[in-house]
Design an enzyme around this catalytic site. Structure first.
Site, PDB file in Angstrom:
ATOM      1  N   ASP A 204       0.859  -1.183   0.000  1.00 48.06           N
ATOM      2  CA  ASP A 204       0.000   0.000   0.000  1.00 48.06           C
ATOM      3  C   ASP A 204       0.898   1.237   0.000  1.00 48.06           C
ATOM      4  O   ASP A 204       2.134   1.114  -0.032  1.00 48.06           O
ATOM      5  CB  ASP A 204      -0.972  -0.013   1.196  1.00 48.06           C
ATOM      6  CG  ASP A 204      -2.322   0.580   0.810  1.00 48.06           C
ATOM      7  OD1 ASP A 204      -2.355   1.762   0.408  1.00 48.06           O
ATOM      8  OD2 ASP A 204      -3.334  -0.136   0.889  1.00 48.06           O
ATOM      9  N   HIS A 274      -2.977   3.229  -4.547  1.00 49.46           N
ATOM     10  CA  HIS A 274      -2.280   2.756  -3.334  1.00 49.46           C
ATOM     11  C   HIS A 274      -0.871   2.271  -3.659  1.00 49.46           C
ATOM     12  O   HIS A 274      -0.427   1.233  -3.162  1.00 49.46           O
ATOM     13  CB  HIS A 274      -3.102   1.666  -2.634  1.00 49.46           C
ATOM     14  CG  HIS A 274      -4.355   2.198  -1.997  1.00 49.46           C
ATOM     15  ND1 HIS A 274      -4.327   2.989  -0.865  1.00 49.46           N
ATOM     16  CD2 HIS A 274      -5.659   2.084  -2.345  1.00 49.46           C
ATOM     17  CE1 HIS A 274      -5.569   3.327  -0.534  1.00 49.46           C
ATOM     18  NE2 HIS A 274      -6.388   2.796  -1.410  1.00 49.46           N
ATOM     19  N   GLU A 338     -10.009   2.755  -4.882  1.00 51.46           N
ATOM     20  CA  GLU A 338      -9.554   4.106  -4.558  1.00 51.46           C
ATOM     21  C   GLU A 338      -8.404   4.590  -5.449  1.00 51.46           C
ATOM     22  O   GLU A 338      -7.350   4.985  -4.946  1.00 51.46           O
ATOM     23  CB  GLU A 338      -9.148   4.149  -3.072  1.00 51.46           C
ATOM     24  CG  GLU A 338     -10.301   3.806  -2.156  1.00 51.46           C
ATOM     25  CD  GLU A 338      -9.941   3.755  -0.671  1.00 51.46           C
ATOM     26  OE1 GLU A 338     -10.807   4.101   0.144  1.00 51.46           O
ATOM     27  OE2 GLU A 338      -8.802   3.360  -0.325  1.00 51.46           O
TER      28      GLU A 338
HETATM   29  C1  ACM Z   1     -10.821  -0.640   0.902  1.00 55.86           C
HETATM   30  O1  ACM Z   1     -11.271  -0.688   2.051  1.00 55.86           O
HETATM   31  N1  ACM Z   1     -10.210   0.450   0.461  1.00 55.86           N
HETATM   32  C2  ACM Z   1     -10.925  -1.753  -0.004  1.00 55.86           C
END
Ligand code: ACM
Ligand code: ZN
Length: 558
Positions: A204, A274, A338
């Site tokens: 991440d 991410h 995201e």
């Molecule tokens: C997530 O909780 N961003 C998958």
């Protein structure tokens, strides 16, 4: 007069002795009220079985997995009762726990049948993993007593099988790194709750945790953030570098450890968003060219992998090639959540790719949404060529996802419902029921800092993964998962506290048919399961336990 007094005193003493003996006996009697609730528990009423140190555990000769199962059972019995049992490959008619495979059994691959009578215990299943779940049930049924001479198991027939084939628990090791021992302990927790999938969120923005031999920079630099923000993105930082990663050998060790417990490890490399830890090492893979650094705050970064740059795909494929050598799972999770569009909107390379592919916006989706579909589908095809399938977070539905992608529904259940209706396989993991980083009490000032939300045990229990789906659509719901993101979780004990007992609640959602689920009964069974947590020294939250539950360990802050 004096004589009467003495007689009474003797009576009281005798009664007291009797009561103690009854209590002792109760404490040494198995109780099949376990979590998750087995499909059928039929108490037979006949004579019980007396388990003693002379009882032996039998398993089929030449079957390594069954030998390991027998060893697990022996370890559990010893841990619970102090009784040390022998192992044998010659099942005996009496005083034996016989583990055997029977392919004609109709309990499915993971199901089992457990029969107890006065002669012994027979645990049968069509496959070794079924035996493992039978062993878990037996283990959770046993009393926890120190140095028992014998344990009484009432005569019973238990027939059991899970509702869902995918029963997952997720752990984020990027936001905070947890070493191999902690990860193995998490896997032990999954095993206790009959879960069979460990979703390992390995990368991440705040740290890359996977050794990739081709790109040593990823762990040399990408695994370390120079400092970490305090609290919910306050202006204060800890000014302490934080890092950690797993070598390939360590990850293989975890895969093996999990496999012995019939748990599949699904690794996640989250893309194209991410990815700050990667961009910090390879700025040329970002749309602006950087400079970038491993993220020190929480949230969603605008900088993501450039989808217009061929080198991005070369990088991703090289990483996944090494990853698939380490992880044998059919599924590889490639994230997809995201990923803001702002960089792609302003990147000449990404825009050129959009033109080249003829991607155009429509009523529902932007051209950049479709570029993400292109990205995910291209990576999916690469993994398919290696015999693997992908899982993506529900954002992969924005655009034109490949119908063969499995969708993990996290932004509520709507994405999962939409995906199932469109023919995708779905794993339900909605924030509203399954985000274990949420507070488990509304008295948040008494809790360790959490990301927010409110997810008590009861709410987890209420998850209905089939809600709003027709019979055919329901077939696409392959399972349920609970997730633990670790922005605010830096210590193993805190991790345990966030998992337990909510993983027990999700275990009944995952394992039990709806008719076999009852929250009041679950609450009544919980103290016995928590006794096992205590036995193993695991931290847990107490909110759902009765006020008079005896916590032997009072050292907890929470
Ligand atoms: C997530 O909780 N961003 C998958
Ligand atoms: Zn770009």
């Amino acid at each position: 007069m004096e004589l009467t007094l003495m007689k009474n005193a003797i009576k009281v003493m005798f009664l007291g002795f009797l009561l103690c003996s009854v209590m002792e006996l109760q404490a040494q009697t198995a109780n099949y009220d376990v979590i998750p609730q087995p499909q059928q528990v039929q108490l037979k009423g006949g004579p019980a079985f007396e388990l003693t140190a002379s009882t032996v555990i039998a398993y089929p000769d030449g079957n390594e997995l069954m030998r390991r199962n027998a060893e697990f059972l022996r370890e559990y019995i010893q841990k619970n009762t102090g009784l040390k049992l022998g192992l044998t490959t010659n099942p005996m008619r009496m005083n034996c726990i016989n583990l055997s495979l029977n392919t004609s059994l109709k309990t499915g691959e993971e199901g089992y049948m457990l029969v107890v009578d006065d002669r012994g215990i027979s645990l049968m299943a069509a496959a070794e993993n079924g035996i493992f779940y039978g062993i878990q049930t037996l283990r959770k049924s046993l009393p926890i007593v120190r140095d028992a001479a014998q344990v009484v198991l009432p005569a019973v027939q238990i027939t059991d099988a899970p509702r869902f084939g995918y029963r997952g628990i997720h752990l984020d090791v990027s936001r905070h790194f947890f070493d191999v021992d902690v990860v193995k302990q998490a896997i032990d927790m999954l095993a206790l709750h009959n879960q069979n999938t460990f979703h390992w969120h390995l990368t991440d923005d705040q740290g890359w945790r996977v050794e990739i031999k081709r790109y040593p920079e990823l762990t040399r630099y990408g695994s370390i953030r120079q400092r970490t923000v305090i609290g919910h993105n306050t202006p204060i930082y800890d000014n302490t570098p934080s890092g950690g990663y797993y070598t390939q050998a360590e990850m293989r060790e975890v895969v093996e450890y999990a496999k012995e417990r019939y748990i599949t490890v699904i690794p996640e490399i989250d893309m194209p968003g991410h990815m700050m830890a990667v961009l910090a090492c390879f700025p040329e893979l970002g749309c602006t060219g950087g400079p970038y650094h491993v993220a020190e705050e929480w949230g969603i970064a605008d900088d993501i992998l450039c989808a217009g740059n061929e080198e991005t795909f070369t990088f991703v494929e090289n990483v996944l090639s090494e990853l698939t050598e380490i992880f044998p799972s059919t599924y590889i999770h490639i994230g997809g959540d995201e990923a803001p569009r702002v960089r792609w909107q302003n990147c000449p390379k990404c825009q050129a790719r959009i033109r080249q592919l003829g991607l155009t916006k429509d009523d529902e989706h932007s051209a950049e949404d479709k570029l993400q579909s292109y990205f995910m589908t291209r990576v999916e095809k690469f993994l398919n060529s290696k015999g693997r399938q992908i899982i993506g977070w529900d954002e992969i539905l924005d655009g034109d996802p490949s119908p063969t992608a499995t969708v993990m529904s996290w932004r509520g259940t709507a994405g999962g419902i939409k995906a199932a209706k469109a023919g995708h396989d779905v794993i339900m993991s909605p924030t509203t029921y399954a985000y274990l980083d949420y507070y488990q009490s509304d008295k948040t000032n008494r809790e360790p800092l959490a990301i927010g939300g409110y997810l008590p045990v009861e709410k987890v229990y209420e998850l209905d993964p089939m809600d709003q789906l027709s019979g055919d659509e329901q077939k696409h719901i392959i399972g349920v998962q609970a997730n633990l993101w670790t922005e605010y979780i830096a210590h193993p004990e805190h991790l345990q506290y966030m998992y337990m007992p909510r993983v027990a609640a999700i275990a009944e959602v995952q394992w039990c048919q709806p008719a076999n689920r009852n929250y009041d009964k679950f609450l009544a069974k919980l103290p016995k399961l928590v006794d096992v947590y205590q036995l193993l020294g695991w931290k847990y939250a107490r909110h759902a336990l009765p006020a008079d539950y005896d916590h032997h360990d009072r050292s907890s802050l929470w």
